[in-house]
Design an enzyme around this catalytic site. Structure first.
Site, short mmCIF file in Angstrom:
data_model
loop_
_atom_site.label_atom_id
_atom_site.label_comp_id
_atom_site.label_asym_id
_atom_site.label_seq_id
_atom_site.Cartn_x
_atom_site.Cartn_y
_atom_site.Cartn_z
N SER A 182 35.95 44.73 45.47
CA SER A 182 36.93 44.02 45.40
C SER A 182 38.15 43.90 46.65
O SER A 182 38.01 43.05 47.59
CB SER A 182 37.91 44.32 44.06
OG SER A 182 38.96 43.01 44.06
N HIS B 69 34.97 38.77 42.17
CA HIS B 69 34.80 38.64 40.76
C HIS B 69 34.53 37.26 40.26
O HIS B 69 34.92 36.86 39.02
CB HIS B 69 35.77 39.52 40.03
CG HIS B 69 36.03 40.88 40.59
ND1 HIS B 69 35.14 42.08 40.44
CD2 HIS B 69 37.15 41.49 41.04
CE1 HIS B 69 35.49 42.87 41.08
NE2 HIS B 69 36.84 42.69 41.17
#
Length: 214
Positions: A106, A142
């Site tokens: 991330s 994501h």
């Protein structure tokens, strides 16, 4: 030997997980791919920066354990409560590959771009517009695993809050030479990236097929 041109791999690929608990990790294929891009030779020097995870000593130990028995010469750089090396700049410059970690998938992708979407500041997903900016594009990790990511990212690009950019499914990575996207790679079949830009009626999304590293 360094890469032919400055190279950033904005990755949503991290460690493979074993069956012996939450910190039973093995290096995923992205690490060998990055070493190959860096022309690192038979003993790649890899530094992982875990500050986005609070420089957790458990994470540090899991990373070091994951690379035991591999060809990698691994260091883990912590910045809190103080740097774990005497000269941070010199240490980073001595490495072939630098990996910025937030579970591998991330912040390590988002940080290089101009901005994107994050939940690092609280439970709500919000825009961030002051990332490092080494890449002029926005970024959204994501994309396939958190249902709020896609609509929010498209809205933020459409209204100009974020620059045009690229989103990634979990398991995909964006490979840049300089600031140009040159390849998309993945650690599983079906993971992809997406080009997102503003249009007259909102945002336009284009799927970018990834080459699987396995």
């Amino acid at each position: 030997m360094a890469a032919a041109v400055p190279t950033i791999i904005a990755s949503s690929i991290g460690f493979d997980r074993g069956a012996r608990g939450p910190y039973d990790w093995r290096p995923g294929p992205i690490f060998s791919y990055a070493a190959e891009r860096a022309r690192a030779g038979a003993r790649p020097r890899l530094c992982l920066v875990t500050t986005a995870l609070g420089d957790d000593p458990v994470i540090r130990a899991a990373i070091q354990s994951a690379f035991e028995g591999t060809d990698f010469d691994v260091s883990v750089l912590s910045l809190f409560p103080m740097p774990s090396v005497d000269d941070v700049r010199q240490h980073l410059l001595s490495r072939d590959v630098i990996c910025v970690v937030l579970g591998g998938v991330s912040a390590g992708s988002l940080c290089w771009h101009s901005g994107g979407t994050t939940d690092s500041f609280g439970p709500a997903l919000v825009p961030i517009t002051n990332c490092l900016g080494l890449l002029p594009w926005s970024n959204c990790p994501h994309y396939d695993s958190e249902e709020q990511r896609r609509p929010l990212y498209q809205r933020l690009v459409a209204d100009g809050t974020l620059t045009p950019g690229y989103a990634t499914d979990d398991g995909a990575a964006l490979v840049y030479e300089g600031t140009e996207l040159v390849e998309v790679v993945a650690d599983r079949e079906g993971a992809a990236a997406y080009s997102v830009r503003a249009a007259s009626l909102g945002a336009v999304e284009e799927t970018l097929v990834a080459r699987c590293l396995r």
